[in-house]
Scaffold this motif. Structure first.
Motif, mmCIF file in Angstrom:
data_model
loop_
_atom_site.group_PDB
_atom_site.id
_atom_site.type_symbol
_atom_site.label_atom_id
_atom_site.label_comp_id
_atom_site.label_asym_id
_atom_site.label_seq_id
_atom_site.Cartn_x
_atom_site.Cartn_y
_atom_site.Cartn_z
ATOM 1 N N SER A 1 -5.130 -8.874 8.616
ATOM 2 C CA SER A 1 -4.024 -9.353 7.791
ATOM 3 C C SER A 1 -4.163 -8.819 6.376
ATOM 4 O O SER A 1 -5.213 -8.345 5.971
ATOM 5 N N GLY A 2 -3.095 -8.922 5.638
ATOM 6 C CA GLY A 2 -3.096 -8.456 4.263
ATOM 7 C C GLY A 2 -2.349 -9.429 3.376
ATOM 8 O O GLY A 2 -1.827 -10.442 3.831
ATOM 9 N N GLU B 1 0.834 -1.201 0.000
ATOM 10 C CA GLU B 1 0.000 0.000 0.000
ATOM 11 C C GLU B 1 0.869 1.251 0.000
ATOM 12 O O GLU B 1 0.587 2.218 -0.684
ATOM 13 N N SER C 1 -10.327 -7.316 8.087
ATOM 14 C CA SER C 1 -9.323 -8.262 8.545
ATOM 15 C C SER C 1 -8.115 -7.514 9.069
ATOM 16 O O SER C 1 -7.870 -6.375 8.703
ATOM 17 N N VAL D 1 1.776 -3.126 4.144
ATOM 18 C CA VAL D 1 0.915 -4.050 3.410
ATOM 19 C C VAL D 1 -0.512 -3.517 3.442
ATOM 20 O O VAL D 1 -0.975 -3.003 4.460
ATOM 21 N N ASN D 2 -1.204 -3.639 2.337
ATOM 22 C CA ASN D 2 -2.601 -3.258 2.258
ATOM 23 C C ASN D 2 -3.432 -4.320 2.961
ATOM 24 O O ASN D 2 -3.459 -5.466 2.536
ATOM 25 N N THR D 3 -4.082 -3.961 4.061
ATOM 26 C CA THR D 3 -4.893 -4.936 4.793
ATOM 27 C C THR D 3 -6.234 -5.133 4.093
ATOM 28 O O THR D 3 -6.784 -4.209 3.507
ATOM 29 N N GLN D 4 -6.718 -6.357 4.167
ATOM 30 C CA GLN D 4 -8.005 -6.667 3.572
ATOM 31 C C GLN D 4 -9.117 -6.100 4.436
ATOM 32 O O GLN D 4 -9.012 -6.083 5.665
ATOM 33 N N GLU D 5 -10.159 -5.643 3.812
ATOM 34 C CA GLU D 5 -11.278 -5.051 4.541
ATOM 35 C C GLU D 5 -11.858 -6.050 5.531
ATOM 36 O O GLU D 5 -12.106 -7.206 5.193
#
Length: 65
Positions: A42-43, A15, A40, A34-38
């Motif tokens: 973690s990414g 990101e 969550s 790191v782009n985290t997942q919506e």
């Protein structure tokens, strides 16, 4: 990133990137986010190691817990 021993590490899907071209980085230094997942904590990101013109399995040279 180019390493002093001639190897390279490749990162993707970051990101934010906190280093610039030709920066010298020390071991353990933060290079990006790191782009985290919506929804969550973690990414997902891409990481690869390359020696000479061959990609190698990172688990052969790095301990993952």
């Amino acid at each position: 990133m180019q390493h002093y021993d001639g190897g390279e590490s490749w990162y993707g899907m970051l990101e934010e990137v906190e280093v610039k071209l030709y920066d010298h980085i020390q071991a353990g230094e933060n290079i990006g986010q790191v782009n985290t997942q919506e929804g969550s904590e973690s990414g997902i990101f891409y990481f690869a190691l390359k020696e000479e013109d061959q990609y190698i399995d990172p688990s052969e040279v790095i301990s993952f817990d």
